[in-house]
Design an enzyme around this catalytic site. Structure first.
Site, PDB file in Angstrom:
ATOM      1  N   HIS A  27       0.832  -1.203   0.000  1.00  0.00           N
ATOM      2  CA  HIS A  27       0.000   0.000   0.000  1.00  0.00           C
ATOM      3  C   HIS A  27       0.870   1.259   0.000  1.00  0.00           C
ATOM      4  O   HIS A  27       2.080   1.193   0.214  1.00  0.00           O
ATOM      5  CB  HIS A  27      -0.930   0.020   1.215  1.00  0.00           C
ATOM      6  N   LYS A  61      -0.497   4.839   4.586  1.00  0.00           N
ATOM      7  CA  LYS A  61      -1.373   3.897   5.302  1.00  0.00           C
ATOM      8  C   LYS A  61      -0.819   3.662   6.696  1.00  0.00           C
ATOM      9  O   LYS A  61       0.375   3.375   6.856  1.00  0.00           O
ATOM     10  CB  LYS A  61      -1.492   2.577   4.536  1.00  0.00           C
TER      11      LYS A  61
END
Length: 249
Positions: free
Chosen positions: A136, A140
């Site tokens: 990600h 995040k």
């Protein structure tokens, strides 16, 4: 028209609002009306008007305020927030006693298919080592991702259903860890750049390997799934629902 309150003013919250306001039915009429959108000013949520649904893609720290809103208004809850503790997940389940509640770590139809394919591969590849990798963007805050946890649960449940023993996760490896336990499932998190989300489940056997991968190229797929789920959740009896149950049930 379905009235919604949106929790979260970041990239996901903003995209949810833009997509909801642009959505039109077959007759050209608006599908959603945004009654309010709040960020971390949770006093605003306490004062927000009652709506048909509340859509929460924010942070685990907002759960108490979301819980209070649902209990005050009876609104359906569509939650895509990840990073909850076991206690917080218990609170979400308890909310299902007073309103329809849906919580998922991923609202992509493709990821739903990946989970089904993962279950099938576990059944048909007994004895293969399983490793899960998720990637990600660098903003995040939680790891592993909610989707990785969904995939992990799928592997462990299918292994148990096949009477192959109790499998357990290993979150990364470092140092002299010794030979791999045949009943461990490796889970690894990568962070960098602006990656929307990549999830891979690898099955490693003797002289062969099977890899299943889902790659998201934008957050729009999660927004579309969340809004589709919202439209189907509103009007359901109180209860705790899964994404599969709402979208495909």
């Amino acid at each position: 028209m379905i009235s919604v309150v949106i929790v979260g003013t970041g990239r996901m919250g903003t995209l949810i609002r833009q997509t909801a306001e642009a959505a039109r039915g077959v007759d050209g009429a608006p599908v959603f009306g945004v009654a309010a959108q709040v960020g971390f000013e949770l006093d605003e949520l306490a004062a927000a008007p009652a709506a048909d649904a509340i859509i929460d893609f924010s942070n685990a720290a907002t759960l108490d305020a979301v819980d209070a809103y649902v209990r005050r208004t009876g609104a359906a809850l569509v939650s895509g927030t990840t990073g909850y503790t076991e206690e917080q997940l218990g609170l979400l389940h308890a909310l299902g006693e007073v309103a329809p509640v849906l919580h998922s770590g991923n609202y992509s139809i493709g990821v739903a298919a990946l989970r089904h394919l993962t279950a099938q591969a576990v059944r048909e590849l007994p004895g293969f080592d399983v490793e899960i990798t998720e990637t990600h963007h660098n903003q995040k805050v939680d790891a592993p991702s909610g989707t990785a946890k969904l995939l992990l649960d799928t592997v462990i449940e299918e292994e148990a259903a096949g009477d192959r023993g109790d499998y357990h996760p290993v979150f990364g490896r470092e140092g002299m860890v010794g030979a791999r336990d045949p009943r461990e499932v490796g889970v690894h998190s990568l962070r960098g750049g602006t990656v929307a989300g990549v999830h891979t489940v690898g099955f490693f056997g003797e002289d062969e390997e099977v890899t299943l991968t889902h790659r998201a190229t934008s957050r729009q797929i999660f927004v579309n799934g969340a809004l589709a789920a919202t439209a189907k959740l509103v009007g359901k009896p109180a209860g705790f629902y899964t994404f599969d149950e709402i979208l495909f049930g």
